[in-house]
Design an enzyme around this catalytic site. Structure first.
Site, mmCIF file in Angstrom:
data_model
loop_
_atom_site.group_PDB
_atom_site.id
_atom_site.type_symbol
_atom_site.label_atom_id
_atom_site.label_comp_id
_atom_site.label_asym_id
_atom_site.label_seq_id
_atom_site.Cartn_x
_atom_site.Cartn_y
_atom_site.Cartn_z
ATOM 1 N N ASN B 89 9.876 54.609 94.226
ATOM 2 C CA ASN B 89 10.595 55.884 94.342
ATOM 3 C C ASN B 89 10.912 56.164 95.794
ATOM 4 O O ASN B 89 10.075 55.904 96.671
ATOM 5 C CB ASN B 89 9.682 57.040 93.902
ATOM 6 N N CYS B 90 12.059 56.758 96.063
ATOM 7 C CA CYS B 90 12.270 57.357 97.380
ATOM 8 C C CYS B 90 11.406 58.607 97.433
ATOM 9 O O CYS B 90 11.600 59.544 96.644
ATOM 10 C CB CYS B 90 13.721 57.728 97.605
ATOM 11 N N VAL B 91 10.466 58.621 98.368
ATOM 12 C CA VAL B 91 9.494 59.714 98.376
ATOM 13 C C VAL B 91 10.159 61.058 98.671
ATOM 14 O O VAL B 91 9.801 62.086 98.066
ATOM 15 C CB VAL B 91 8.326 59.419 99.346
#
Lengths: 118, 140
Positions: B89-91
């Site tokens: 995931n893109c944080v």
């Protein structure tokens, strides 16, 4: 290093596509990729000056487009057909851009390793 | 190795997949999942699926469709386990949308966790390094 083209085709209002596209453009450039950005259709509304997106309840990310030269993103194309359709002159935009025909944009994309559309 | 395995390998591509659509409501993630299945079935490799924009909702372990509907969240977990694919995931995109890992919960003083532990939180840099490593990025 790869040649990455990032297309902006959404208005700055109504969704967060342009904001997250800009984040990716700057990040890619800071990872020393060769980044081009291309504005098509309503995407070029991101480049109109004097906007106040914070009044619509979102972060003012639009000002950050001006940081692109600092990240060595120098290839900034805008679709000349979109400019004409929206009645916007190239000199009215907040960044130095190159007006490009559909054929030129198409050619540019064929020279890219990857194309990401926002 | 079979004599023709070299020829087979030369046609094999290494993909990185980017998913921008939610676990439900958009068809982007379903299409991405089907693409992964088809590519793997043909002998290609997928080393990473990167979730950006609304794609981060695919990590939500509270996803709970009716029993006669596909559970795409679960399908991603199974595919990743079976084929050793990293789910990232893109944080920043995730935190903005309330998808939080155990670590994010601690760091931000939140009360619960909804990101499945099989999804790791990474930066956009992981997408870029993945693009450099892969033959081709496919975005959905």
């Amino acid at each position: 290093m790869k040649k990455i083209s990032i297309l902006f085709r959404h208005s700055p209002y109504g969704n967060a596509a342009s904001r997250e596209g800009l984040d990716l453009a700057l990040l890619s450039a800071s990872f020393e990729q060769e980044v081009s950005v291309i504005f098509i259709g309503e995407g070029l509304l991101n480049l109109l000056p004097n906007q106040q997106p914070q009044l619509s309840g979102v972060k003012d990310y639009i000002a950050t487009f001006k940081a692109m030269p600092l990240y060595d993103i120098e290839s900034v194309l805008v679709c000349e057909q979109s400019l004409a359709q929206l009645g916007i002159g190239i000199n009215e935009l907040s960044l130095d851009c190159e007006s490009a025909s559909a054929a030129l944009i198409s050619h540019h994309l064929t020279l890219s390793d990857e194309v990401l559309v926002f | 190795m079979a004599p023709n395995s070299g020829a087979f390998l030369s046609f094999m591509s290494q993909f990185i997949i980017q998913v921008n659509g939610s676990v439900y409501g958009s068809f982007a993630s379903v299409s991405a999942f089907h693409f992964c299945q088809a590519a793997l079935a043909q002998g290609h490799r997928i080393h990473k699926v990167f979730f950006y924009q609304d794609g981060v909702f695919n990590a939500n372990q509270l996803t709970c469709p009716a029993s006669d509907e596909p559970n795409l969240h679960q399908q991603w977990l199974t595919l990743a386990t079976d084929h050793n694919i990293a789910l990232v995931n893109c944080v920043s995109a995730a935190l903005r949308r309330g998808i939080v890992s155990a670590q994010d919960t601690t760091e931000n003083g939140l009360q619960s966790v909804n990101c499945a532990p099989q999804f790791t939180m990474g930066g956009l840099g992981e997408l870029i390094t993945g693009i450099e490593k892969a033959d081709r990025l496919i975005s959905f």
